[in-house]
Write a protein that holds these residues in place. Structure first.
Motif: not given
Length: 144
Positions: A34-39, A48-53, A108-118
């Motif tokens: 039941s987990l979405p497909a992920t790239n 970059n993480i892409e999830l099928s939702v 080394n991830i800049d946590i303050e600048n994580i962004s997301a779009s759908q």
């Protein structure tokens, strides 16, 4: 009696709705998960993480970072109801769908600048890398 059963069953089977539901949905979800497909991909500047939702609205999706873990979760609920001409309920169905995915993220991830779009059922999460100067990585060791 057989005619009464066929009224609820198009195929003539004794348990059409129950077994069709089990065969079509439950075993499929068990087999596929039941987990979405992920790239996941990496560029010079970001991960970059892409999830099928499909079917999830952006308001139903929650993204958070705790320590070194990125957690993406979502929950969706749908209800439907059919009534006859006397407003008696003939059938009521509901469906609840949810998932949670967790990803370990590097230091080394800049946590303050994580962004997301759908867009079109695809959730895109960008985790920018911090640029650390080479001298910050150098540690001098004195001889004693």
């Amino acid at each position: 009696m057989r005619n009464q059963l066929r009224r609820f069953d198009r195929s003539g089977s004794f348990f059409p709705t129950f077994f069709n539901y089990i065969n079509d949905d439950v075993f499929k979800n068990l087999a596929e998960g039941s987990l979405p497909a992920t790239n996941v991909s990496e560029t010079e500047n970001a991960f970059n993480i892409e999830l099928s939702v499909p079917g999830f609205k952006k308001e139903e999706i929650k993204i958070e970072v705790e320590k070194d873990v990125l957690k993406i979760s979502a929950a969706h609920e749908a209800n439907s109801e059919e009534k006859d001409e006397n407003e008696r309920v003939l059938r009521r169905e509901f469906k609840k769908t949810s998932f949670t995915r967790s990803f370990s993220i590097p230091e080394n991830i800049d946590i303050e600048n994580i962004s997301a779009s759908q867009n079109d059922g695809i959730l895109q999460v960008t985790l920018p890398k911090q640029t650390v100067a080479a001298e910050d990585k150098v540690k001098k060791i004195e001889i004693q």
